[in-house]
Enzyme design. Structure first.
Site, short mmCIF file in Angstrom:
data_model
loop_
_atom_site.label_atom_id
_atom_site.label_comp_id
_atom_site.label_asym_id
_atom_site.label_seq_id
_atom_site.Cartn_x
_atom_site.Cartn_y
_atom_site.Cartn_z
N LYS A 157 -11.40 3.82 -4.92
CA LYS A 157 -11.00 3.30 -3.61
C LYS A 157 -9.48 3.27 -3.47
O LYS A 157 -8.76 3.02 -4.43
CB LYS A 157 -11.58 1.90 -3.45
N ASN A 165 -16.73 3.92 10.06
CA ASN A 165 -16.26 2.80 9.25
C ASN A 165 -14.86 2.41 9.70
O ASN A 165 -14.05 3.26 10.08
CB ASN A 165 -16.30 3.15 7.76
N GLY A 174 -10.50 -0.75 6.86
CA GLY A 174 -9.11 -1.19 6.94
C GLY A 174 -8.43 -1.31 5.58
O GLY A 174 -7.49 -2.10 5.42
N LEU A 175 -8.90 -0.53 4.60
CA LEU A 175 -8.28 -0.51 3.26
C LEU A 175 -8.27 -1.87 2.60
O LEU A 175 -7.28 -2.28 1.98
CB LEU A 175 -6.85 0.07 3.32
N ASN A 202 -3.24 9.09 0.37
CA ASN A 202 -4.00 8.86 1.60
C ASN A 202 -3.00 8.78 2.75
O ASN A 202 -2.53 7.72 3.12
CB ASN A 202 -4.82 7.57 1.49
N CYS A 210 -5.46 7.68 6.86
CA CYS A 210 -6.53 6.72 7.16
C CYS A 210 -6.50 6.40 8.65
O CYS A 210 -5.51 5.90 9.17
CB CYS A 210 -6.35 5.44 6.35
N LYS A 235 -4.09 14.11 1.11
CA LYS A 235 -5.30 14.03 1.92
C LYS A 235 -4.92 14.00 3.39
O LYS A 235 -4.19 13.11 3.83
CB LYS A 235 -6.12 12.80 1.54
#
Length: 302
Positions: free
Chosen positions: A46, A70, A73-74, A128, A131, A165
Site C-alpha cells: 500500500k 474507491n 484517500g491514502l 504514486n 492518485c 505510476k
C-alpha cells in the site's frame, strides 16, 4: 519446452512478470494465508506518505458494473511506521518487494525516496504520481515538466530502480510517459484509476463520502490496454500494464500489446489467488505462441 518467465525493466529484474498492485494487497501480511508469495514476480504494498493520513470520509468504496470506485484517500500510518513496522516483515518475503510512495509536494517525494533508499530488502520504488482521490496528488502526473522533475530528483537521491505510476486522466499520456523516461524512470506503470462517481438519486447525494473516486476493475481494461499499447510503441522505457487485469487471457493481451510486466489489482479483493493461477498458466500460454520466454511475445501485436 522450458519457458523463461523472467523479465527486465531497466535495472529491475523479476523472475516473472506478474505483480500485485499497490492498494489492493495491504502490506502482504494480510495475504499470507492464501497466497504463495514465492510464485509472484513481486509485491507492491500500500502507498505510504510522509506523515500519517486518516484518509477520506466514508463511504470509501462502491461497486459499479464490472468494477468498483474507491476513495480511500491514502489512509496510512506514514513512512516511519512503514519502515519500522511493515518493512521488517516485507524483507522476509521470497519475492521482489517494490515500495510505493506519494508526496503532497515535490520535496516530500525526495525526502521519502532518500529514506527508502537507505533501507535494505527492497527491489524498486514506485512513485504514486497519480492518485485521483487525494487533493493535489493527481497534479504531478498531469504536468510533464513536474513529472520529469520529480522522477529526476528521486533518481538522484535513491539508488533503487524507479517506476513512475501514471494517471489516465490526461489529454495525452504519451507526453507524461516521455517526461518520466527523460527524468530517469526505469519503467512506467499505467494506468492508475479513472476518476468517476456514483449517485444515490433517491437521496440526491453522491454515494462516496469524497463525491468522486477512482474507477478500477474489468470495466477499465479496454481503456488501459489501449494506453499501454500506445505508450509501449512510443516511449523508450518498459511499460507495466495495470487496469482490469484478472485472468491469464488479460495478462497475455497486455504482454502482446507491449507491456513487459503487469499488475493485478481489483481482482485481489474478490479472488486473491488469481495472481498465482495466472503465473501457473503462463508457460502453457506462451507455448501456444511457440515462445520460450516472456520477452519473445512482448509487443508483438500485428
Amino acid at each position: 519446452m522450458d519457458v523463461d518467465l523472467s523479465v527486465t525493466l531497466g535495472r529491475l529484474h523479476l523472475h516473472n512478470p506478474v505483480l500485485v498492485a499497490s492498494g489492493t494487497f495491504g502490506y502482504a501480511r494480510e495475504m499470507a494465508g492464501v497466497v504463495d508469495f514465492a510464485r509472484l514476480g513481486g509485491v507492491i504494498p500500500k502507498t505510504v506518505t510522509r506523515q500519517p493520513r486518516v484518509g477520506n470520509p466514508p463511504p470509501r468504496t462502491v461497486e459499479t458494473p464490472s468494477g468498483m470506485l474507491n476513495a480511500i484517500g491514502l489512509d496510512n500510518d506514514g513512512i516511519e511506521h512503514f519502515i519500522g513496522h511493515h518493512l521488517p516483515y516485507l524483507r522476509t518475503l521470497p519475492t521482489a518487494v517494490i515500495a510505493n510512495i506519494a508526496g503532497k509536494n515535490e520535496q516530500e517525494f525526495l525526502d521519502m525516496a532518500e529514506m527508502i533508499g537507505r533501507e535494505s530488502g527492497l527491489a524498486a520504488l514506485e512513485l504514486n504520481l497519480s492518485c485521483p482521490n487525494v487533493a493535489g496528488g493527481v497534479d504531478f502526473a498531469t504536468d510533464a515538466a513536474v513529472t520529469r522533475r520529480v522522477v529526476g530528483g528521486v533518481r538522484a537521491v535513491c539508488p533503487l530502480p524507479i517506476i513512475a505510476k501514471l494517471t489516465p486522466n490526461v489529454t495525452n499520456i504519451l507526453d507524461i510517459a516521455r517526461a518520466a523516461a527523460d527524468g530517469g524512470a526505469d519503467a512506467v506503470s499505467l494506468v492508475n484509476t479513472f476518476v468517476g462517481m456514483a449517485v444515490d438519486w433517491r437521496r440526491r447525494r453522491p454515494v462516496l463520502g469524497n463525491t468522486t473516486g477512482g474507477l478500477s476493475g474489468p470495466a477499465i481494461k479496454p481503456l488501459a490496454l489501449r494506453l499501454v499499447w500506445q505508450t509501449a510503441r512510443s516511449v523508450k522505457v518498459p511499460v507495466i500494464g495495470v487496469g482490469g487485469i484478472a485472468t491469464l487471457d488479460d495478462v497475455m493481451e497486455f504482454l502482446v500489446a507491449g507491456a513487459t510486466a503487469v499488475q493485478l489489482g481489483t481482482v485481489n479483493f474478490y479472488d486473491p489467488t488469481a495472481s498465482v493461477r495466472v503465473v501457473e498458466g503462463l508457460p502453457a500460454a506462451l507455448a501456444q505462441l511457440g515462445a520460450a520466454s516472456v520477452r519473445e511475445v512482448v509487443g508483438t501485436l500485428c
